[in-house]
Design an enzyme around this catalytic site. Structure first.
Site, PDB file in Angstrom:
ATOM      1  N   CYS A  57       0.838  -1.201   0.000  1.00 11.57           N
ATOM      2  CA  CYS A  57       0.000   0.000   0.000  1.00 11.57           C
ATOM      3  C   CYS A  57       0.876   1.256   0.000  1.00 11.57           C
ATOM      4  O   CYS A  57       1.854   1.328   0.750  1.00 11.57           O
ATOM      5  CB  CYS A  57      -0.926  -0.002   1.207  1.00 11.57           C
ATOM      6  SG  CYS A  57      -2.049   1.425   1.248  1.00 11.57           S
ATOM      7  N   CYS A  61       0.255   5.047   6.844  1.00 15.71           N
ATOM      8  CA  CYS A  61      -0.384   4.861   8.152  1.00 15.71           C
ATOM      9  C   CYS A  61       0.630   4.240   9.117  1.00 15.71           C
ATOM     10  O   CYS A  61       1.137   3.137   8.869  1.00 15.71           O
ATOM     11  CB  CYS A  61      -1.617   3.975   8.021  1.00 15.71           C
ATOM     12  SG  CYS A  61      -2.795   4.541   6.756  1.00 15.71           S
ATOM     13  N   CYS A  64       0.319   0.506  10.320  1.00 13.36           N
ATOM     14  CA  CYS A  64      -0.038  -0.554   9.379  1.00 13.36           C
ATOM     15  C   CYS A  64       1.170  -1.271   8.781  1.00 13.36           C
ATOM     16  O   CYS A  64       2.040  -0.647   8.158  1.00 13.36           O
ATOM     17  CB  CYS A  64      -0.905   0.019   8.262  1.00 13.36           C
ATOM     18  SG  CYS A  64      -1.527  -1.259   7.138  1.00 13.36           S
ATOM     19  N   CYS A 101     -16.105 -10.364   5.462  1.00 10.66           N
ATOM     20  CA  CYS A 101     -15.515  -9.085   5.082  1.00 10.66           C
ATOM     21  C   CYS A 101     -14.273  -9.309   4.220  1.00 10.66           C
ATOM     22  O   CYS A 101     -13.432 -10.156   4.540  1.00 10.66           O
ATOM     23  CB  CYS A 101     -15.116  -8.300   6.325  1.00 10.66           C
ATOM     24  SG  CYS A 101     -16.486  -8.048   7.485  1.00 10.66           S
ATOM     25  N   CYS A 133     -19.229  -7.520   3.462  1.00  9.42           N
ATOM     26  CA  CYS A 133     -18.597  -6.251   3.823  1.00  9.42           C
ATOM     27  C   CYS A 133     -17.278  -6.128   3.064  1.00  9.42           C
ATOM     28  O   CYS A 133     -16.611  -7.140   2.811  1.00  9.42           O
ATOM     29  CB  CYS A 133     -18.340  -6.212   5.333  1.00  9.42           C
ATOM     30  SG  CYS A 133     -17.472  -4.728   5.910  1.00  9.42           S
ATOM     31  N   CYS A 193     -19.564   0.848   8.420  1.00 12.16           N
ATOM     32  CA  CYS A 193     -18.766   0.274   9.498  1.00 12.16           C
ATOM     33  C   CYS A 193     -17.582   1.212   9.688  1.00 12.16           C
ATOM     34  O   CYS A 193     -16.734   1.334   8.804  1.00 12.16           O
ATOM     35  CB  CYS A 193     -18.299  -1.138   9.120  1.00 12.16           C
ATOM     36  SG  CYS A 193     -17.211  -1.921  10.331  1.00 12.16           S
ATOM     37  N   ARG A 265     -17.919  -3.473  17.773  1.00 17.07           N
ATOM     38  CA  ARG A 265     -17.070  -4.618  17.441  1.00 17.07           C
ATOM     39  C   ARG A 265     -15.780  -4.612  18.249  1.00 17.07           C
ATOM     40  O   ARG A 265     -15.011  -3.649  18.208  1.00 17.07           O
ATOM     41  CB  ARG A 265     -16.737  -4.620  15.947  1.00 17.07           C
ATOM     42  CG  ARG A 265     -17.963  -4.689  15.077  1.00 17.07           C
ATOM     43  CD  ARG A 265     -17.617  -4.853  13.600  1.00 17.07           C
ATOM     44  NE  ARG A 265     -18.834  -4.850  12.817  1.00 17.07           N
ATOM     45  CZ  ARG A 265     -19.640  -5.910  12.670  1.00 17.07           C
ATOM     46  NH1 ARG A 265     -19.317  -7.052  13.249  1.00 17.07           N
ATOM     47  NH2 ARG A 265     -20.740  -5.819  11.950  1.00 17.07           N
TER      48      ARG A 265
END
Length: 331
Positions: A57, A61, A64, A101, A133, A193, A265
């Protein structure tokens, strides 16, 4: 479910901070009471999350392990074949999941053949009578509409942290980009979500500010994940301290009181929690978990499905069926 506690969209920081700082057992009792007004307290929704495209990616972040700029040892994996994904979905349903998901380590959705394949995956999972999802990064209203037409039920796009602290964690996009994607999801008629992560180095007020953004949306997110930082080796936050369990409980309880109809969650970080600690989170209002075959929650360790089912049994809880999960406004 009974609707004794009215939904509010006009919370103040002071009100939410006062809730967060209540004496712990009082806070848990209050949140548990709200939970029982809106939900079946003995049911937990089991969701399975599969990384359909891993690593590489371009975002930065700080938490991550899938960011290409960090040396985390995570193997980059191209988009999985559709049938492989559908096989995972079938197994997830056999293991008691009512939601499946699919996550892709993209900055944003692009209108290309990969997105066409995601559409096919959504159609296939939807045909299995599972809630579908996706979390694919930023997307346009047109792309959200395509996903909706394919049978997508929910789209995940976490705020991560407060607007004020956001630039300390991510520089390659803005907090407003997060809000814009959530708006596009809403316009398409999908459920939202969206939650965040604690343990990033943020203040308690940052945590409250993040919840305030969610709780004061015109419509609360149907699902609110509360994540504890998974300290991935090679990321800038790898040496952050472990999140205190009572901080998790306070966040879950505050989210439950502020957004009573939402599914709250208990997400990343469970692998470092004991069964007793997770029990406190359920008591405080959490009613959903991610589980799987002791694989990974994206790229962080996750408890195995057999362990989770045993834990639920020990706590007197049971998996939520899809019909319950999609009833009314609860999720």
């Amino acid at each position: 479910m009974k609707e004794a506690t009215a939904l509010r969209h006009d919370w103040t920081k002071e009100e939410l901070m006062a809730i967060y700082n209540r004496p712990l057992l009082t806070l848990i009792y209050d949140a548990a009471s709200v939970h029982r007004e809106w939900h079946k307290a003995d049911e937990v929704q089991i969701s399975t999350l599969l990384s359909v495209k891993t690593g590489g990616c371009p975002e930065d972040c700080s938490y991550c392990g899938q960011a290409a700029r960090y040396q985390t040892g995570i193997k980059v994996q191209a988009l999985l074949p559709t049938e492989t994904v559908l096989a995972h979905a079938r197994k997830a349903k056999e293991n008691g999941a009512s939601r499946f998901c699919m996550a892709a380590a993209w900055r944003e959705v692009r209108d290309n053949s990969d997105f066409d394949r995601i559409i096919d995956m959504v159609k296939g999972v939807n045909d299995m009578d599972l809630e579908v999802c996706c979390t694919l990064g930023m997307l346009t209203e047109h792309q959200a509409n395509r996903l909706k037409e394919a049978g997508l039920y929910a789209y995940n796009h976490n705020l991560d942290t407060s607007e004020d602290y956001y630039n300390e964690i991510i520089s390659t996009r803005k907090f407003d980009n997060r809000i814009k994607t959530i708006d596009n999801v809403r316009k398409a008629g999908l459920t939202v979500c969206s939650g965040g992560i604690i343990g990033l180095g943020e203040s308690h007020m940052d945590r409250i500010s993040m919840l305030l953004t969610l709780a004061n949306m015109e419509k609360h997110p149907e699902s609110v994940p509360i994540n504890a930082l998974a300290r991935v080796k090679g990321t800038p936050l790898e040496n952050n301290p472990k999140v205190d369990i009572w901080d998790m409980v306070r966040m879950i309880a505050t989210a439950r009181i502020a957004m009573p109809a939402s599914m709250v969650r208990l997400s990343a970080g469970r692998i470092e929690m004991t069964e007793v600690e997770q029990g406190w989170c359920f008591m405080a209002g959490a009613n959903s978990i991610f589980t799987g075959e002791r694989e990974t929650l994206l790229v962080t360790p996750n408890p195995g499905v057999s362990d989770d089912l045993q834990m639920l049994q020990n706590l007197g809880l049971k998996p939520m069926v899809k019909e319950t999960a999609t009833a009314g406004t609860a999720c």
